[in-house]
Design a protein around this motif. Structure first.
Motif, mmCIF file in Angstrom:
data_model
loop_
_atom_site.group_PDB
_atom_site.id
_atom_site.type_symbol
_atom_site.label_atom_id
_atom_site.label_comp_id
_atom_site.label_asym_id
_atom_site.label_seq_id
_atom_site.Cartn_x
_atom_site.Cartn_y
_atom_site.Cartn_z
ATOM 1 N N ARG A 322 0.856 -1.194 0.000
ATOM 2 C CA ARG A 322 0.000 0.000 0.000
ATOM 3 C C ARG A 322 0.882 1.231 0.000
ATOM 4 N NH1 ARG A 322 0.684 -2.043 4.955
ATOM 5 N NH2 ARG A 322 1.285 -0.618 6.632
ATOM 6 N N GLY A 323 0.272 2.429 -0.064
ATOM 7 C CA GLY A 323 1.037 3.666 0.055
ATOM 8 C C GLY A 323 0.568 4.716 -0.923
ATOM 9 N N VAL A 342 -4.591 -1.003 -0.667
ATOM 10 C CA VAL A 342 -4.001 -2.240 -0.148
ATOM 11 C C VAL A 342 -4.148 -3.327 -1.207
ATOM 12 C CG1 VAL A 342 -4.478 -1.626 2.241
ATOM 13 C CG2 VAL A 342 -6.160 -2.968 0.951
ATOM 14 N N ALA A 343 -3.236 -4.275 -1.177
ATOM 15 C CA ALA A 343 -3.198 -5.318 -2.196
ATOM 16 C C ALA A 343 -4.471 -6.156 -2.195
ATOM 17 C CB ALA A 343 -1.982 -6.212 -1.975
ATOM 18 N N ARG A 344 -4.843 -6.625 -3.376
ATOM 19 C CA ARG A 344 -6.040 -7.442 -3.524
ATOM 20 C C ARG A 344 -5.874 -8.794 -2.836
ATOM 21 N NH1 ARG A 344 -9.788 -6.639 -7.470
ATOM 22 N NH2 ARG A 344 -9.846 -8.869 -7.988
ATOM 23 N N ALA A 345 -6.964 -9.275 -2.267
ATOM 24 C CA ALA A 345 -6.954 -10.588 -1.628
ATOM 25 C C ALA A 345 -6.546 -11.657 -2.626
ATOM 26 C CB ALA A 345 -8.333 -10.891 -1.050
ATOM 27 N N ASP A 387 -5.115 4.616 -12.524
ATOM 28 C CA ASP A 387 -6.462 4.899 -12.029
ATOM 29 C C ASP A 387 -6.770 3.891 -10.937
ATOM 30 O OD1 ASP A 387 -9.091 5.369 -11.497
ATOM 31 O OD2 ASP A 387 -9.813 5.026 -13.550
ATOM 32 N N PRO A 388 -6.727 4.306 -9.660
ATOM 33 C CA PRO A 388 -6.979 3.348 -8.577
ATOM 34 C C PRO A 388 -8.337 2.665 -8.679
ATOM 35 C CG PRO A 388 -6.058 5.393 -7.711
ATOM 36 C CD PRO A 388 -6.388 5.648 -9.152
ATOM 37 N N GLU A 411 6.193 -2.731 2.810
ATOM 38 C CA GLU A 411 4.828 -2.671 3.338
ATOM 39 C C GLU A 411 4.098 -1.411 2.867
ATOM 40 O OE1 GLU A 411 2.550 -4.373 5.565
ATOM 41 O OE2 GLU A 411 3.721 -5.981 4.657
ATOM 42 N N GLU A 412 4.748 -0.273 3.025
ATOM 43 C CA GLU A 412 4.103 0.994 2.680
ATOM 44 C C GLU A 412 5.117 1.885 1.975
ATOM 45 O OE1 GLU A 412 1.212 4.408 4.662
ATOM 46 O OE2 GLU A 412 2.180 2.909 5.934
#
Length: 437
Positions: A322-323, A342-345, A387-388, A411-412
């Motif tokens: 993430r970040g 945050v990263a996709r499951a 594009d988030p 991590e970030e």
């Protein structure tokens, strides 16, 4: 992307735990440096072109490879003429009254922030200082691998021929005149060749043959620069003519050109020379371990492995949970900082986050068939346009152990810091870089 979700189980978590080492200081890069100690090519990737941690740690790893392992040249995902100016500066030949930020300020093709940023400037200031303490023949070069600089490369060729082979200048002028009606707009040229069955291909091929003949046997840097610019011009013409087909052909032209340029740099620096390549994960990580292969696409990491063997090539990827990332909302638009979700499951990033929770270095051993390294799952890739809201399209199905030899995990992350801001576009700009993901 849900491929491999069910199989990223507790056994995969155990494998990640066994491979990972904390990454807090440059000394923690020891396992990665050891893996690259015997490689001829160290390919250092990044999951985006706009992340501070990727740029910073790539620079730290490069420093150690130069200082401790004797790597002799650096090739980056940048244009040859722009990076040639940097090469001349870091090797103590031109613009010695300037700092790196001043040299980088001359980058004027979008996205400028990709190279004109504080992270790159800091590394280049270090590299120049390192070089100036050594004899000229032991200085580390800095070169562009990319193919976009059609018009800039033609200018460089005309200048060289005017000085060194004026009787051959007519071939350069003929090529220049052929491209002149397109006003240095690759899209005008690309669509022009699509609508009318005529192109400048014959002119740039003839020019390449002329420059090859006139530079044959010459070792001077200016001759090497002229030949490389002629090769860029020929491949750029082919690239732009092909890109309007919207298939993988233009991607392959570009990555083959970057790999061929790495071959030429290795040859120029000597049979025992070793090089470092900086590029996006989509160029560095072996395409055969992704869905790019099904689309008939190749990349630099794959081609180098095929040409030199796996043991001679070290592929290092980077990833984050993430970040924030520096990118643009559209091709040619000003840059801005985007929140990186945050990263996709079920993705590789999700697994690494659940297990590690801190920056880490993971070096893969000879057995890549385990419950994490051998499983296909999504692996995030962010381009210069982002594009988030369309995040699901940024995950490349990847078998991690086949794609890389090592991974740096964060991590970030935060955005790179541009030296200046992109101006608003003066007219419509269309994307010239095909997506590899």
């Amino acid at each position: 992307m849900t491929v491999g979700v069910a199989r990223l189980t507790a056994a995969a978590e155990d494998e990640v735990t066994a491979l990972a080492r904390p990454l807090a200081t440059t000394d923690d890069l020891d396992p990665v440096v050891d893996r690259l100690a015997t490689a001829r090519f160290a390919c250092l990737g990044e999951a985006s072109h706009g992340t501070h941690e990727f740029y910073g740690w790539r620079a730290e790893l490069t420093r150690r490879l130069v200082e401790e392992q004797g790597y002799a040249w650096i090739g980056v995902e940048g244009d040859w003429p722009d990076c040639w100016r940097i090469h001349r500066w870091v090797t103590g030949q031109d613009d010695q009254d300037r700092a790196a930020a001043g040299v980088l300020a001359e980058f004027d093709r979008w996205p400028e922030w990709m190279w004109a940023n504080h992270e790159v400037a800091s590394f280049l200031d270090w590299l120049r200082g390192w070089n100036l303490e050594r004899a000229p023949e032991r200085r580390v070069g800095f070169y562009g691998l990319d193919v976009y600089s059609l018009w800039d490369s033609l200018r460089r060729i005309r200048g060289w021929l005017r000085t060194h082979a004026p009787d051959a200048l007519a071939d350069a002028e003929r090529a220049w005149q052929c491209f002149l009606p397109f006003h240095e707009d690759p899209h005008r040229y690309a669509w022009g060749t699509r609508l009318v069955p005529a192109s400048c291909e014959d002119d740039v091929v003839r020019l390449l043959a002329t420059v090859r003949a006139r530079t044959h046997g010459l070792r001077e840097e200016s001759a090497f620069d002229a030949l490389q610019n002629a090769l860029v011009a020929a491949q750029a013409e082919r690239y732009y003519r092909t890109m309007v087909r919207a298939d993988g052909a233009s991607w392959n032209i570009r990555d083959r050109h970057m790999t061929d340029t790495a071959d030429r740099l290795a040859a120029r620096h000597g049979p025992g020379s070793r090089g470092i390549l900086w590029a996006h994960n989509t160029h560095v990580g072996d395409a055969r371990a992704t869905d790019m292969a099904r689309a008939g696409m190749v990349n630099v990491g794959q081609l180098l492995r095929e040409r030199y063997g796996d043991d001679a090539v070290g592929l290092v990827g980077m990833a984050a949970h993430r970040g924030h990332v520096l990118a643009a909302s559209a091709w040619g638009a000003p840059e801005r900082s985007f929140a990186l979700p945050v990263a996709r499951a079920g993705s590789h990033e999700d697994l690494l986050h659940r297990v590690l929770r801190r920056p880490s270095a993971l070096v893969f051993g000879p057995d890549r068939s385990g419950p994490w390294l051998g499983v296909r799952a999504g692996h995030r890739a962010v381009g210069v346009v982002y594009d988030p809201a369309r995040e699901s399209g940024n995950y490349v199905p990847t078998v991690m152990g086949a794609r890389y030899d090592a991974q740096l995990w964060f991590e970030e992350t935060g955005p790179v810091r541009p030296l200046h801001h992109e101006p608003p576009p003066s007219g419509p700009e269309l994307e010239t870089e095909p997506s590899g993901f």
